[in-house]
Design a protein around this motif. Structure first.
Motif, short mmCIF file in Angstrom:
data_model
loop_
_atom_site.label_atom_id
_atom_site.label_comp_id
_atom_site.label_asym_id
_atom_site.label_seq_id
_atom_site.Cartn_x
_atom_site.Cartn_y
_atom_site.Cartn_z
N ALA A 106 -2.28 -7.66 15.04
CA ALA A 106 -3.34 -6.86 15.67
C ALA A 106 -2.87 -5.44 15.94
O ALA A 106 -3.60 -4.48 15.71
CB ALA A 106 -3.79 -7.53 16.97
N THR A 107 -1.67 -5.30 16.42
CA THR A 107 -1.17 -3.95 16.70
C THR A 107 -0.85 -3.21 15.42
O THR A 107 -1.02 -1.99 15.35
CB THR A 107 0.06 -4.00 17.61
OG1 THR A 107 1.05 -4.83 17.03
CG2 THR A 107 -0.30 -4.49 18.99
N ALA A 108 -0.40 -3.92 14.40
CA ALA A 108 -0.12 -3.27 13.12
C ALA A 108 -1.42 -2.81 12.49
O ALA A 108 -1.51 -1.72 11.93
CB ALA A 108 0.62 -4.21 12.19
N GLY A 109 -2.49 -3.62 12.58
CA GLY A 109 -3.78 -3.24 12.01
C GLY A 109 -4.43 -2.12 12.77
O GLY A 109 -5.15 -1.31 12.22
N ALA A 110 -4.18 -2.05 14.06
CA ALA A 110 -4.78 -1.00 14.87
C ALA A 110 -4.10 0.33 14.62
O ALA A 110 -4.58 1.35 15.08
CB ALA A 110 -4.68 -1.38 16.35
N ASN A 111 -3.02 0.35 13.91
CA ASN A 111 -2.26 1.58 13.68
C ASN A 111 -2.73 2.36 12.44
O ASN A 111 -2.09 3.30 12.04
CB ASN A 111 -0.78 1.25 13.52
CG ASN A 111 -0.18 0.79 14.82
OD1 ASN A 111 -0.65 1.17 15.88
ND2 ASN A 111 0.86 -0.02 14.74
N SER A 112 -3.79 1.93 11.88
CA SER A 112 -4.24 2.63 10.68
C SER A 112 -5.09 3.84 11.06
O SER A 112 -6.06 4.14 10.40
CB SER A 112 -5.03 1.67 9.79
OG SER A 112 -6.17 1.21 10.50
N GLY A 113 -4.70 4.56 12.08
CA GLY A 113 -5.48 5.66 12.67
C GLY A 113 -5.94 6.71 11.67
O GLY A 113 -5.86 6.55 10.46
N SER A 114 -6.39 7.76 12.22
CA SER A 114 -6.99 8.82 11.37
C SER A 114 -5.90 9.56 10.61
O SER A 114 -4.74 9.59 11.00
CB SER A 114 -7.81 9.77 12.23
OG SER A 114 -6.99 10.78 12.77
N SER A 115 -6.33 10.21 9.60
CA SER A 115 -5.36 10.94 8.77
C SER A 115 -5.24 12.40 9.18
O SER A 115 -4.62 13.18 8.49
CB SER A 115 -5.77 10.83 7.31
OG SER A 115 -7.09 11.34 7.15
N ALA A 116 -5.86 12.77 10.30
CA ALA A 116 -5.83 14.17 10.74
C ALA A 116 -4.42 14.61 11.12
O ALA A 116 -4.01 15.71 10.76
CB ALA A 116 -6.79 14.35 11.91
N ASP A 117 -3.69 13.78 11.85
CA ASP A 117 -2.33 14.15 12.27
C ASP A 117 -1.38 13.05 11.81
O ASP A 117 -1.22 12.03 12.48
CB ASP A 117 -2.28 14.33 13.79
CG ASP A 117 -0.94 14.87 14.27
OD1 ASP A 117 -0.10 15.22 13.42
OD2 ASP A 117 -0.75 14.89 15.50
N ARG A 123 3.74 7.86 14.89
CA ARG A 123 4.27 7.50 16.19
C ARG A 123 3.44 6.39 16.84
O ARG A 123 3.98 5.45 17.41
CB ARG A 123 4.33 8.71 17.12
CG ARG A 123 5.61 9.48 16.96
CD ARG A 123 5.67 10.55 17.97
NE ARG A 123 4.65 11.52 17.55
CZ ARG A 123 4.37 12.66 18.12
NH1 ARG A 123 5.01 13.01 19.20
NH2 ARG A 123 3.45 13.48 17.66
N ALA A 124 2.14 6.51 16.76
CA ALA A 124 1.26 5.48 17.33
C ALA A 124 1.47 4.16 16.61
O ALA A 124 1.52 3.08 17.22
CB ALA A 124 -0.20 5.91 17.25
N PHE A 125 1.59 4.25 15.30
CA PHE A 125 1.83 3.04 14.50
C PHE A 125 3.14 2.38 14.93
O PHE A 125 3.19 1.18 15.18
CB PHE A 125 1.87 3.42 13.02
CG PHE A 125 2.15 2.27 12.12
CD1 PHE A 125 1.15 1.36 11.79
CD2 PHE A 125 3.43 2.07 11.58
CE1 PHE A 125 1.42 0.30 10.94
CE2 PHE A 125 3.69 1.00 10.76
CZ PHE A 125 2.69 0.12 10.43
N ASP A 126 4.21 3.16 15.04
CA ASP A 126 5.52 2.61 15.44
C ASP A 126 5.47 2.03 16.86
O ASP A 126 6.02 0.98 17.15
CB ASP A 126 6.59 3.70 15.37
CG ASP A 126 6.88 4.13 13.94
OD1 ASP A 126 6.53 3.36 13.02
OD2 ASP A 126 7.45 5.23 13.78
N ARG A 127 4.79 2.78 17.75
CA ARG A 127 4.70 2.34 19.14
C ARG A 127 3.92 1.03 19.25
O ARG A 127 4.34 0.11 19.95
CB ARG A 127 4.02 3.42 19.97
CG ARG A 127 4.13 3.18 21.45
CD ARG A 127 3.56 4.32 22.28
NE ARG A 127 3.61 5.61 21.63
CZ ARG A 127 2.55 6.44 21.46
NH1 ARG A 127 1.39 6.14 21.94
NH2 ARG A 127 2.68 7.59 20.83
N LEU A 128 2.80 0.93 18.59
CA LEU A 128 2.00 -0.29 18.65
C LEU A 128 2.74 -1.48 18.04
O LEU A 128 2.67 -2.59 18.56
CB LEU A 128 0.65 -0.08 17.97
CG LEU A 128 -0.35 0.76 18.74
CD1 LEU A 128 -1.61 0.98 17.91
CD2 LEU A 128 -0.70 0.12 20.06
#
Length: 174
Positions: A106-117, A123-128
């Motif tokens: 769930a945390t790995a899937g939630a890390n597919s954030g936006s491509s803006a930054d 960092r969010a991906f690693d943290r999650l």
């Protein structure tokens, strides 16, 4: 003294001697009877003591058998409880493993954030992902701690039961 008087006196002396010998024999027989009575009393007392000792041995044997049976029952109960706990802990380990995987996924899937930054997304991906691993480890530790506490409870109950059995075996009350 005339022979007739001497004859009478001799007969009286002989009679007196016969009476004295008879009295001595009667006293001897009486003493033998007293000795026999004392021997009989001593034998009866010995038999009574031996019977009491046998009765005590029977009672003690009965108590020891009851104690051993109760001990066996408690040991079997302890082993059964330990097996149940181990089975339950294995099932909980499976559940916690699945939960950990779910958290990581769930945390790995939630890390597919936006491509803006891209750096912030990384960092969010690693943290999650790290948080998911930590949460999973926390669940595993919690389940393991519960298992340890349950095992301790079983061990404490076993010791308590053993003390009760031993006190009952010694004739003490709780």
């Amino acid at each position: 003294m005339t022979p007739a008087i001497l004859n009478v006196v001799t007969r009286w002396v002989a009679g007196a001697l016969a009476v004295l010998v008879t009295i001595a024999c009667l006293k001897l027989v009486q003493k033998d009877a007293e000795i026999s009575e004392l021997k009989l009393t001593a034998a009866n007392e010995l038999a009574d003591r031996q019977a009491a000792a046998r009765a005590f041995e029977v009672k003690l044997g009965r108590q020891e058998r009851a104690h051993a049976a109760a001990q066996q029952e408690k040991d079997e109960s302890y082993a059964s409880e330990s097996r149940k706990l181990q089975t339950q802990l294995a099932a909980e380990r499976g559940t916690t493993g699945r939960l950990r995987k779910q958290l990581e996924n769930a945390t790995a899937g939630a890390n597919s954030g936006s491509s803006a930054d891209p750096v912030a997304c990384q960092r969010a991906f690693d943290r999650l992902e790290t948080l998911g691993r930590l949460a999973g480890e926390g669940v595993e530790l919690l389940a393991e701690g519960r298992g340890i506490l349950r095992q301790r409870d079983i061990d404490v109950q076993r010791v308590l039961d053993q003390v009760k059995l031993d006190r009952a075996g010694c004739g003490q009350t709780q």
